[in-house]
Design an enzyme around this catalytic site. Sequence first.
Site, PDB file in Angstrom:
ATOM      1  N   ASP A 163      45.488  30.302  40.890  1.00 29.23           N
ATOM      2  CA  ASP A 163      44.391  30.093  39.940  1.00 29.23           C
ATOM      3  C   ASP A 163      44.104  31.359  39.148  1.00 29.23           C
ATOM      4  O   ASP A 163      44.477  32.463  39.550  1.00 29.23           O
ATOM      5  CB  ASP A 163      43.126  29.636  40.675  1.00 29.23           C
ATOM      6  CG  ASP A 163      42.609  30.687  41.643  1.00 29.23           C
ATOM      7  OD1 ASP A 163      43.435  31.353  42.304  1.00 29.23           O
ATOM      8  OD2 ASP A 163      41.379  30.845  41.755  1.00 29.23           O
ATOM      9  N   GLU A 164      43.441  31.194  38.039  1.00 30.40           N
ATOM     10  CA  GLU A 164      42.877  32.296  37.242  1.00 30.40           C
ATOM     11  C   GLU A 164      43.887  33.405  36.945  1.00 30.40           C
ATOM     12  O   GLU A 164      43.570  34.592  36.996  1.00 30.40           O
ATOM     13  CB  GLU A 164      41.634  32.853  37.930  1.00 30.40           C
ATOM     14  CG  GLU A 164      40.525  31.823  38.037  1.00 30.40           C
ATOM     15  CD  GLU A 164      39.319  32.280  38.839  1.00 30.40           C
ATOM     16  OE1 GLU A 164      38.188  31.896  38.476  1.00 30.40           O
ATOM     17  OE2 GLU A 164      39.504  33.001  39.841  1.00 30.40           O
ATOM     18  N   ALA A 165      45.106  32.996  36.608  1.00 31.95           N
ATOM     19  CA  ALA A 165      46.145  33.976  36.279  1.00 31.95           C
ATOM     20  C   ALA A 165      46.057  34.322  34.792  1.00 31.95           C
ATOM     21  O   ALA A 165      47.014  34.145  34.021  1.00 31.95           O
ATOM     22  CB  ALA A 165      47.518  33.418  36.634  1.00 31.95           C
ATOM     23  N   HIS A 173      44.893  37.607  41.385  1.00 35.19           N
ATOM     24  CA  HIS A 173      44.100  37.910  42.583  1.00 35.19           C
ATOM     25  C   HIS A 173      44.901  38.787  43.546  1.00 35.19           C
ATOM     26  O   HIS A 173      44.840  38.614  44.769  1.00 35.19           O
ATOM     27  CB  HIS A 173      43.653  36.626  43.280  1.00 35.19           C
ATOM     28  CG  HIS A 173      42.651  35.826  42.497  1.00 35.19           C
ATOM     29  ND1 HIS A 173      41.310  36.113  42.500  1.00 35.19           N
ATOM     30  CD2 HIS A 173      42.813  34.749  41.683  1.00 35.19           C
ATOM     31  CE1 HIS A 173      40.674  35.237  41.719  1.00 35.19           C
ATOM     32  NE2 HIS A 173      41.571  34.413  41.196  1.00 35.19           N
TER      33      HIS A 173
END
Length: 547
Positions: free
Chosen positions: A349-351, A286
């Site tokens: 998150d969401e790496a 992100h």
Amino acid sequence: MRLLGTVPRLAGSLLLVLAAGASALGVASAHSRPHSPGAPGAAVRPLGQIVPAPAQVHPAGAPFTLTPSARIRVAGHARDVRDVGSYLAGLLRPSTGYALPVVQDGGPGGGHDVRLALTSGDGALGAEGYRLDSGPGGVTLTARTPAGLFHGVQTLRQLLPASVEKRTLQHGPWQVAGGTVTDVPRYAYRGAMLDVSRHFFTVPQVEKYIDELALYKINELHLHLSDDQGWRIAIDSWPRLASYGGSTAVGGGTGGFYTKAQYAQIVGYAAARHLEVVPEIDMPSHTNAALASYAQLNCDGVAPPLYTGTEVGFSSLCVPKDVTYAFVDDVVRELAAITPGRYLHIGGDEAHSTSQADYVAFMNRAQAVVQKYGKTVMGWHQITSATPVPGAVAEYWGYDETGAAERAQVAAAAQAGTRLVLAPADRSYLDMKYDENTRLGQDWAGTVEVDRSYDWDPGTYLADAGVPASAVLGVEAPLWTETITSNDDIEAMAFPRLPGIAELGWSPESTHDWTAYKVRLAAQGPRMAALGIDFYRSPLVDWPAGS
């Protein structure tokens, strides 16, 4: 009025409200003139008919009536207590037309006044609890801290007629039912997250949301300050983060960012309403706005273009580079210096484009930086796949489809001492659509009607995975803003779900009952309308006519 999909107005709603009992809903059936406080015929809201539900309620005796001669008396000399008194006066003056002077007072006495007092006794009230005593002679709020008094003020305002919220002169009488409310929160952390990265929101827009959160005793404002689509806080040592990385938004809008002075204004405004600001800089993923601003943060040394879409997981800071950690140190140092609160959220998150080995290496170093500058580490629950430092807080956003292995990983961290804030996406994410016809929001975690957002217990939500109830620090209601561009949009998605999340965080588990809650929620309709909140009129709730 903003219409979110097809929400039929129930033709018989008024009859249903009357059948449920006007007094149960606390809806006034008649009004007096502003300076005729003793006029008969107006229903007095029962002491327990508020949101969040109080811990203990003992109705007794005749009601209190606020009169034109009433004062707000402040016991003691603490500035914070006087500030709470001034806040209360500011709430009540426009609608009542009363002067309500805030005066110093050393003890009981005086008629028809509202008294605020700190007490060193009654340790059961803790850091945020309060006691409200109401009767014909006045209302007294006592607490151990100014925060407790402030929460008591929110109860007091909800016990008054909904029209007290209007900013123009209204008719009374202004009455509060007689008896005692003794109230303490179930959880220490009761949060709401606002994503200002996907779409930017100005200082006044954030302040408006803060005021709405305060009514329901929310005490943490989590600001998502960076993402692929925009960097929203000025960092002096890396100025292009804000000036360039903050120049756009989802869909290609103009973006924006907060100067340090503007951020301090938000922090101060929140603090005056006893909310702590939790800033988030999401990393290592992100991060496209940062990568686009500084080429050296990329492993290949090439800056990508600014991003205005809504995909996730494609960006990553370059874990092997030393400059990455100089960047993290500078950002955390500058942000920690202007954040008086305890927490600094580092995302995590969401790496998806970061290898697990690199993720663990990065998060271990990033957590150390947060600790270096005196803050408590907070991150999304994926940080439990690394090594959470002692005292770290993991924010769980999983949902029904989250796999058993991931839940077990969170449970193992919780058993080892990591505290959890629960924000399940299919329960408390305020950007999820109410139903398939909702215009705003997303549905990747399903649709979330008002009953689903309320009807779960934080204490047992992850019990089947092995999370002990003692590990739960609290709850949060995140609002991601891919489709949200205005305060009207915020309100349409947050209300009426946010009051329910607030109740899960504040009220004892014994009060938890959807059937009873939806009656109290219905009574909030006129109040939200009086505040100008354009809330979603869920067909599951029998809203009173006019709300």
